[in-house]
Design a protein around this motif. Sequence first.
Motif, mmCIF file in Angstrom:
data_model
loop_
_atom_site.group_PDB
_atom_site.id
_atom_site.type_symbol
_atom_site.label_atom_id
_atom_site.label_comp_id
_atom_site.label_asym_id
_atom_site.label_seq_id
_atom_site.Cartn_x
_atom_site.Cartn_y
_atom_site.Cartn_z
ATOM 1 N N ARG A 133 -68.756 43.695 -24.970
ATOM 2 C CA ARG A 133 -69.662 44.335 -25.924
ATOM 3 C C ARG A 133 -69.105 45.673 -26.368
ATOM 4 N NH1 ARG A 133 -74.313 43.679 -23.999
ATOM 5 N NH2 ARG A 133 -75.427 45.227 -25.161
ATOM 6 N N SER A 135 -84.075 44.218 -29.175
ATOM 7 C CA SER A 135 -82.865 43.422 -28.996
ATOM 8 C C SER A 135 -82.919 42.225 -29.937
ATOM 9 C CB SER A 135 -82.718 42.950 -27.541
ATOM 10 O OG SER A 135 -83.722 42.008 -27.206
ATOM 11 N N ASP A 140 -80.344 38.464 -30.756
ATOM 12 C CA ASP A 140 -79.078 37.753 -30.588
ATOM 13 C C ASP A 140 -78.123 38.087 -31.722
ATOM 14 O OD1 ASP A 140 -80.009 36.596 -28.306
ATOM 15 O OD2 ASP A 140 -79.898 34.518 -29.018
ATOM 16 N N GLY A 164 -73.740 46.737 -29.143
ATOM 17 C CA GLY A 164 -73.546 45.407 -29.683
ATOM 18 C C GLY A 164 -72.138 45.228 -30.201
ATOM 19 N N THR A 199 -74.031 41.294 -33.208
ATOM 20 C CA THR A 199 -74.457 40.325 -32.205
ATOM 21 C C THR A 199 -74.719 41.043 -30.888
ATOM 22 O OG1 THR A 199 -72.149 39.845 -31.625
ATOM 23 C CG2 THR A 199 -73.182 38.442 -33.300
ATOM 24 N N ASN A 200 -75.564 40.432 -30.071
ATOM 25 C CA ASN A 200 -75.953 41.016 -28.773
ATOM 26 C C ASN A 200 -76.472 42.438 -28.946
ATOM 27 O OD1 ASN A 200 -75.043 38.656 -27.441
ATOM 28 N ND2 ASN A 200 -72.960 39.446 -27.423
#
Length: 210
Positions: free
Chosen positions: A18, A61, A63, A140, A175-176
């Motif tokens: 990450r 948060s 995905d 992220g 992402t994340n």
Amino acid sequence: MSASPTEEESVQIDNPGRTRWRRFAAMMVPATAAAGAILFGMSTGAIASDITVSGQTFKISADRLEGDGFKQYGGIVREKDGTVHPIALAEITSADLYKLCQSVRADLPGMPVVLTINAGDGKDPAKAKDLLIAMDSLDGNATFGDIKIGRDASDLNPTARAGSFGQNAEKVTITNLEQVSRYTTASTFNLVGLRLKVNVGDAAKGKECF
């Protein structure tokens, strides 16, 4: 930041696992920004002067976030008692958020309480327009399309202080995503498959988004 003629107009910023956006922001924003000396004042900023924040942060948060019209620059928010918090402001014209989670601690004396909101868990994401986020941190893996780093913030938002740092991109994918925020607003926020739950006591353990 330069690109060879054969490269696409995008910049991917990632590490194994990450990206620590806090470290990225530290490189992007001048060090004196923390003192608020070069940030626009709240009375002339993107957040109206009559808006006061609770002083409590909340977590978001997802995905994946896919956005168009990304802008970022520095700012401040104030609590009712006058406490000032330097923050990073991000504007996104339109955003799709997949598997969106929002959580906030609302503990009572002797009783843990966590409020959670979930949306966009299916094939259709949550959608936001004219999204404004005042954040403390963002983690992220990010890919920017046609990014411009080091712009004058007042060219991105006319209420920002001239001479302060800004950056913008035509598109952004994160992402994340894990974000700690103090204030968020949008002209519309479509929460597909909304689920809201108040988790109390033992049920509150581990219910924050991260």
